[in-house]
Design a protein around this motif. Structure first.
Motif, short mmCIF file in Angstrom:
data_model
loop_
_atom_site.label_atom_id
_atom_site.label_comp_id
_atom_site.label_asym_id
_atom_site.label_seq_id
_atom_site.Cartn_x
_atom_site.Cartn_y
_atom_site.Cartn_z
N GLN A 41 0.83 -1.21 0.00
CA GLN A 41 0.00 0.00 0.00
C GLN A 41 0.86 1.26 0.00
N ASP A 61 -5.74 8.55 1.42
CA ASP A 61 -6.15 7.25 1.96
C ASP A 61 -7.63 7.05 1.61
N TRP A 62 -8.19 5.91 2.01
CA TRP A 62 -9.58 5.60 1.63
C TRP A 62 -10.55 6.66 2.14
N ALA A 65 -10.08 9.86 0.11
CA ALA A 65 -10.54 9.64 -1.27
C ALA A 65 -12.07 9.69 -1.33
N GLU A 103 -3.85 4.27 -7.00
CA GLU A 103 -4.37 2.90 -6.85
C GLU A 103 -3.47 2.07 -5.96
N LEU A 106 -3.81 2.72 -2.34
CA LEU A 106 -5.08 2.18 -1.83
C LEU A 106 -5.11 0.65 -1.86
#
Length: 108
Positions: A41, A61-62, A65, A103, A106
């Motif tokens: 990651q 980060d998630w 995002a 990508e 993540l």
């Protein structure tokens, strides 16, 4: 026949890959680097060896995002656009939020 053999070696057998516009042994290819970074990651800056011209931004980060994408879509709706071209999303992340949408960072 040589082209067919090369294509099979790249797409099916993973004996060959690409790096800097050239065919190289698979273990030296960008695909291997990208897969290793995704596993850890970590952020993949791009396929260029020279990244000095790119301004480094932290990878989203998630949570970031998701939140920033919601903001982007809400802005598009408020401006009467209704949608945002996928091709513009990474650029908007960089220009508006000073974040890279990566990508590999993540995990993909």
């Amino acid at each position: 026949r040589i082209c067919h053999f090369t294509q099979i070696a790249i797409t099916q057998r993973k004996l060959l890959g690409y790096a800097n516009g050239r065919v190289v042994p698979f273990n030296c290819s960008h695909a291997v680097v990208k897969a290793q970074l995704a596993e850890q990651q970590l952020h993949h800056v791009g396929s260029s060896i020279c990244t000095a011209d790119l301004q480094a931004f932290p990878a989203a980060d998630w949570n970031a995002a998701r939140a920033k994408l919601q903001d982007i879509l809400a802005t598009a709706i408020n401006q009467g656009l209704g949608s945002v071209p996928v091709s513009n999303v990474k650029r908007i992340f960089r220009s508006t939020y000073q974040l890279d949408l990566s990508e590999t960072a993540l995990g993909h």
